[in-house]
Motif scaffolding. Structure first.
Motif, PDB file in Angstrom:
ATOM      1  N   ASN A 109       8.680   6.049  -2.254  1.00  0.00           N
ATOM      2  CA  ASN A 109       9.149   4.663  -2.146  1.00  0.00           C
ATOM      3  C   ASN A 109       8.505   3.768  -3.206  1.00  0.00           C
ATOM      4  N   ILE A 110       7.241   4.036  -3.537  1.00  0.00           N
ATOM      5  CA  ILE A 110       6.589   3.274  -4.608  1.00  0.00           C
ATOM      6  C   ILE A 110       7.288   3.552  -5.934  1.00  0.00           C
ATOM      7  N   LEU A 111       7.536   4.821  -6.242  1.00  0.00           N
ATOM      8  CA  LEU A 111       8.247   5.154  -7.483  1.00  0.00           C
ATOM      9  C   LEU A 111       9.621   4.482  -7.526  1.00  0.00           C
ATOM     10  N   LYS A 112      10.312   4.523  -6.407  1.00  0.00           N
ATOM     11  CA  LYS A 112      11.642   3.893  -6.321  1.00  0.00           C
ATOM     12  C   LYS A 112      11.550   2.393  -6.621  1.00  0.00           C
ATOM     13  N   ALA A 113      10.500   1.752  -6.109  1.00  0.00           N
ATOM     14  CA  ALA A 113      10.350   0.299  -6.279  1.00  0.00           C
ATOM     15  C   ALA A 113      10.102  -0.102  -7.725  1.00  0.00           C
ATOM     16  N   ILE A 114       9.519   0.803  -8.514  1.00  0.00           N
ATOM     17  CA  ILE A 114       9.179   0.442  -9.904  1.00  0.00           C
ATOM     18  C   ILE A 114       9.972   1.250 -10.929  1.00  0.00           C
ATOM     19  N   THR A 115      11.089   1.801 -10.502  1.00  0.00           N
ATOM     20  CA  THR A 115      11.915   2.596 -11.404  1.00  0.00           C
ATOM     21  C   THR A 115      12.574   1.737 -12.480  1.00  0.00           C
ATOM     22  N   HIS A 116      13.112   0.596 -12.106  1.00  0.00           N
ATOM     23  CA  HIS A 116      13.881  -0.220 -13.049  1.00  0.00           C
ATOM     24  C   HIS A 116      13.190  -1.519 -13.442  1.00  0.00           C
ATOM     25  N   GLU A 117      12.150  -1.870 -12.717  1.00  0.00           N
ATOM     26  CA  GLU A 117      11.498  -3.160 -12.959  1.00  0.00           C
ATOM     27  C   GLU A 117      10.005  -3.021 -12.701  1.00  0.00           C
ATOM     28  N   GLU A 118       9.190  -3.539 -13.616  1.00  0.00           N
ATOM     29  CA  GLU A 118       7.754  -3.458 -13.375  1.00  0.00           C
ATOM     30  C   GLU A 118       7.334  -4.528 -12.375  1.00  0.00           C
ATOM     31  N   LYS A 119       6.347  -4.145 -11.563  1.00  0.00           N
ATOM     32  CA  LYS A 119       5.871  -5.029 -10.504  1.00  0.00           C
ATOM     33  C   LYS A 119       4.369  -4.856 -10.370  1.00  0.00           C
ATOM     34  N   PHE A 120       3.713  -5.846  -9.733  1.00  0.00           N
ATOM     35  CA  PHE A 120       2.291  -5.686  -9.471  1.00  0.00           C
ATOM     36  C   PHE A 120       2.103  -5.246  -8.027  1.00  0.00           C
ATOM     37  N   ALA A 121       0.876  -4.803  -7.713  1.00  0.00           N
ATOM     38  CA  ALA A 121       0.610  -4.112  -6.444  1.00  0.00           C
ATOM     39  C   ALA A 121       1.059  -4.907  -5.215  1.00  0.00           C
ATOM     40  N   ARG A 122       0.828  -6.206  -5.202  1.00  0.00           N
ATOM     41  CA  ARG A 122       1.216  -6.988  -4.020  1.00  0.00           C
ATOM     42  C   ARG A 122       2.727  -6.952  -3.812  1.00  0.00           C
ATOM     43  N   GLU A 123       3.491  -7.068  -4.894  1.00  0.00           N
ATOM     44  CA  GLU A 123       4.954  -7.001  -4.780  1.00  0.00           C
ATOM     45  C   GLU A 123       5.396  -5.641  -4.230  1.00  0.00           C
ATOM     46  N   ILE A 124       4.787  -4.594  -4.759  1.00  0.00           N
ATOM     47  CA  ILE A 124       5.128  -3.243  -4.308  1.00  0.00           C
ATOM     48  C   ILE A 124       4.770  -3.078  -2.839  1.00  0.00           C
ATOM     49  N   SER A 125       3.582  -3.536  -2.468  1.00  0.00           N
ATOM     50  CA  SER A 125       3.112  -3.435  -1.091  1.00  0.00           C
ATOM     51  C   SER A 125       4.081  -4.114  -0.127  1.00  0.00           C
ATOM     52  N   GLU A 126       4.504  -5.311  -0.467  1.00  0.00           N
ATOM     53  CA  GLU A 126       5.431  -6.045   0.389  1.00  0.00           C
ATOM     54  C   GLU A 126       6.791  -5.360   0.461  1.00  0.00           C
ATOM     55  N   VAL A 130       7.569  -2.076  -0.011  1.00  0.00           N
ATOM     56  CA  VAL A 130       7.605  -0.775   0.656  1.00  0.00           C
ATOM     57  C   VAL A 130       6.943  -0.788   2.030  1.00  0.00           C
ATOM     58  N   GLY A 131       6.245  -1.878   2.363  1.00  0.00           N
ATOM     59  CA  GLY A 131       5.685  -2.036   3.697  1.00  0.00           C
ATOM     60  C   GLY A 131       4.432  -1.224   3.972  1.00  0.00           C
ATOM     61  N   ILE A 132       3.609  -1.048   2.949  1.00  0.00           N
ATOM     62  CA  ILE A 132       2.312  -0.395   3.159  1.00  0.00           C
ATOM     63  C   ILE A 132       1.215  -1.276   2.569  1.00  0.00           C
ATOM     64  N   SER A 133      -0.013  -1.024   2.984  1.00  0.00           N
ATOM     65  CA  SER A 133      -1.115  -1.901   2.583  1.00  0.00           C
ATOM     66  C   SER A 133      -1.351  -1.871   1.070  1.00  0.00           C
ATOM     67  N   ARG A 134      -1.834  -2.989   0.559  1.00  0.00           N
ATOM     68  CA  ARG A 134      -2.128  -3.093  -0.869  1.00  0.00           C
ATOM     69  C   ARG A 134      -3.202  -2.096  -1.302  1.00  0.00           C
ATOM     70  N   PRO A 135      -4.285  -1.894  -0.516  1.00  0.00           N
ATOM     71  CA  PRO A 135      -5.275  -0.896  -0.932  1.00  0.00           C
ATOM     72  C   PRO A 135      -4.667   0.506  -1.075  1.00  0.00           C
ATOM     73  N   LEU A 136      -3.775   0.889  -0.160  1.00  0.00           N
ATOM     74  CA  LEU A 136      -3.149   2.201  -0.255  1.00  0.00           C
ATOM     75  C   LEU A 136      -2.199   2.265  -1.456  1.00  0.00           C
ATOM     76  N   VAL A 137      -1.473   1.188  -1.711  1.00  0.00           N
ATOM     77  CA  VAL A 137      -0.611   1.134  -2.896  1.00  0.00           C
ATOM     78  C   VAL A 137      -1.452   1.316  -4.154  1.00  0.00           C
ATOM     79  N   ASN A 138      -2.593   0.650  -4.215  1.00  0.00           N
ATOM     80  CA  ASN A 138      -3.464   0.781  -5.389  1.00  0.00           C
ATOM     81  C   ASN A 138      -3.964   2.213  -5.565  1.00  0.00           C
ATOM     82  N   ILE A 139      -4.316   2.873  -4.475  1.00  0.00           N
ATOM     83  CA  ILE A 139      -4.764   4.270  -4.551  1.00  0.00           C
ATOM     84  C   ILE A 139      -3.637   5.136  -5.112  1.00  0.00           C
ATOM     85  N   TYR A 140      -2.447   4.981  -4.564  1.00  0.00           N
ATOM     86  CA  TYR A 140      -1.315   5.783  -5.030  1.00  0.00           C
ATOM     87  C   TYR A 140      -0.976   5.481  -6.485  1.00  0.00           C
ATOM     88  N   LEU A 141      -1.023   4.213  -6.884  1.00  0.00           N
ATOM     89  CA  LEU A 141      -0.720   3.861  -8.275  1.00  0.00           C
ATOM     90  C   LEU A 141      -1.714   4.496  -9.239  1.00  0.00           C
TER      91      LEU A 141
END
Length: 100
Positions: free
Chosen positions: A24-41, A43-54
């Motif tokens: 879902n993170i890859l899907k969210a940033i496939t066509h448009e770059e975003k920062f962690a908070r945008e991605i977190s919101e 895909v519905g997962i915490s920002r710390p976990l998004v940062n780990i995955y990124l």
């Protein structure tokens, strides 16, 4: 990372890409770059976990990150975008894998 040389490397790759949250993170940033908070919101997962995955995606070469300075806090934001890739899995690939 997308050219596994052994069965173990292939299993690790499939395990890494087989995670629904990571996909879902890859899907969210496939066509448009975003920062962690945008991605977190999105895909519905915490920002710390998004940062780990990124960070894991960056290490694997599947995502690039760019730091940008803004005029509002937080002043420094890191924007992420997926790197285009193709992965084909078939019996021929599996039969050519080396031993561990």
């Amino acid at each position: 990372m997308l050219k596994p040389a052994t069965v173990t490397e292939l299993a690790k790759l499939l395990n890494f890409l087989g995670n629904e949250q990571r996909l879902n993170i890859l899907k969210a940033i496939t066509h448009e770059e975003k920062f962690a908070r945008e991605i977190s919101e999105e895909v519905g997962i915490s920002r710390p976990l998004v940062n780990i995955y990124l960070k894991q995606f960056e290490k694997a070469g599947l995502v690039t990150g760019t730091n940008r300075v803004g005029e509002e806090p937080p002043y420094l934001k890191r924007y992420y975008k997926a790197v285009p890739f193709e992965f084909v899995l078939n019996l021929e690939l599996i039969s050519k894998l080396g031993d561990d």
